[in-house]
Design an enzyme around this catalytic site. Structure first.
Site, PDB file in Angstrom:
ATOM      1  N   HIS A 188      14.121 -20.715  25.100  1.00  0.00           N
ATOM      2  CA  HIS A 188      12.685 -20.462  25.168  1.00  0.00           C
ATOM      3  C   HIS A 188      12.235 -20.020  26.560  1.00  0.00           C
ATOM      4  CE1 HIS A 188       8.724 -20.748  23.334  1.00  0.00           C
ATOM      5  NE2 HIS A 188       8.271 -21.360  24.422  1.00  0.00           N
TER       6      HIS A 188
ATOM      7  N   ASP B   7      16.854 -20.888  21.142  1.00  0.00           N
ATOM      8  CA  ASP B   7      15.567 -21.521  21.457  1.00  0.00           C
ATOM      9  C   ASP B   7      15.462 -22.881  20.766  1.00  0.00           C
ATOM     10  OD1 ASP B   7      12.864 -22.192  21.861  1.00  0.00           O
ATOM     11  OD2 ASP B   7      12.231 -20.097  21.769  1.00  0.00           O
TER      12      ASP B   7
ATOM     13  N   SER C 164       4.958 -17.268  23.006  1.00  0.00           N
ATOM     14  CA  SER C 164       4.976 -18.664  22.582  1.00  0.00           C
ATOM     15  C   SER C 164       3.643 -19.044  21.931  1.00  0.00           C
ATOM     16  CB  SER C 164       5.305 -19.548  23.791  1.00  0.00           C
ATOM     17  OG  SER C 164       5.489 -20.885  23.417  1.00  0.00           O
TER      18      SER C 164
END
Length: 275
Positions: free
Chosen positions: A236, A200, A132
């Site tokens: 995510h 995501d 991320s």
């Protein structure tokens, strides 16, 4: 507005739990000083006889202390040593006034120099792993450090603004944008594994796909190619941990194979020159 972008990017979790977790690992805990004068903790998980040392950059809303169970699993599953560093400015035991993009770059620089200079690990045995937000410093270092073995990017963002509000807005708000990986990734000179959940909604999968397309423009991409992994039905924060680690393990086996082939070719060339 720039301060707002940074605040959204760095929602550091409460320090107390992570600080206790880190202090409980005194045999693995080291403190480094960054170029900006901040003191950051790193956790070094040593794996006997491991070829690779992974420098791990965590995502936002987490820190090294919260990542410890995952780091242990990464080391075990992939048979690698792991060095996970903290971002300055309020994360776990780190020092510094406020977290920032530049602070993460200075922190990963300190981690890399510790691995290469103090631990004496050759760049060809170092793998960068960012998750991320952590893909930002990983791409930045990888683009500046051609000798690293490989890079793993899980749920990567093209940039802070492209992730949040799209590509057109990143042009309009360019001076405020952070972690512009889309400008750097084609300078990376090693294989890259990208893993991204198709569903995501935090960092849309289009970010990962755009970065992979940028990798394909590299002149030597054919020699460095590694298939990306698009994971259906995952977002995510629910990426399948063991599946992702298995992809990492296979990627490192691929890197090891490339290294052995290169070493063999070098040895053969030296032998031929000596005849």
């Amino acid at each position: 507005m720039g301060a707002i972008v940074s605040a959204i990017a760095f929602p550091n979790p409460p320090r107390d739990i992570s600080a206790h977790a880190l202090r409980s690992r005194q045999n693995q805990l080291v403190f480094l000083n960054t170029q900006g004068g901040d003191r950051i903790p790193v956790i070094h998980i040593k794996r006997p006889n491991a070829k690779f040392t992974v420098i791990y950059s965590h995502g936002n809303a987490e820190d090294v202390g919260l990542s410890l169970p995952y780091l242990d699993l990464l080391s075990e599953r992939c048979n690698c040593s792991v060095l996970a560093y903290e971002y300055p400015g309020g994360y776990s035991l780190s020092e510094g006034s406020e977290p920032s993009e530049e602070g993460t770059y200075q922190a990963i620089n300190a981690a890399y120099h510790y691995v290469s200079d103090v631990l004496d690990v050759d760049a060809g045995n170092i793998v960068l792993f960012g998750r991320s937000l952590g893909t930002g410093p990983s791409v930045d270092l990888g683009a500046r450090t051609p000798g690293v073995a490989g890079i793993i990017l899980q749920s990567p963002l093209e940039s802070g603004i492209r992730c949040a509000i799209g590509r057109f807005s990143s042009c309009t708000l360019y001076p405020l944008d952070i972690f512009r990986s889309y400008q750097k990734i084609d300078s990376i000179k090693c294989p890259v594994l990208i893993m991204h959940g198709v569903e995501d909604e935090v960092v849309p999968c289009d970010n990962g796909k755009a970065l992979y397309e940028a990798l394909e423009t590299r002149p030597n991409h054919k020699d460095l190619h590694y298939d990306p992994v698009w994971i259906e039905g995952r977002g995510h924060n629910d990426m399948p941990e063991m599946e992702c680690l298995d992809h990492c393990r296979r990627f490192m086996a691929f890197l090891k194979g490339k290294s052995e082939v290169a070493a063999s070719l070098t040895s053969n060339a030296s032998s031929a020159a000596g005849r």
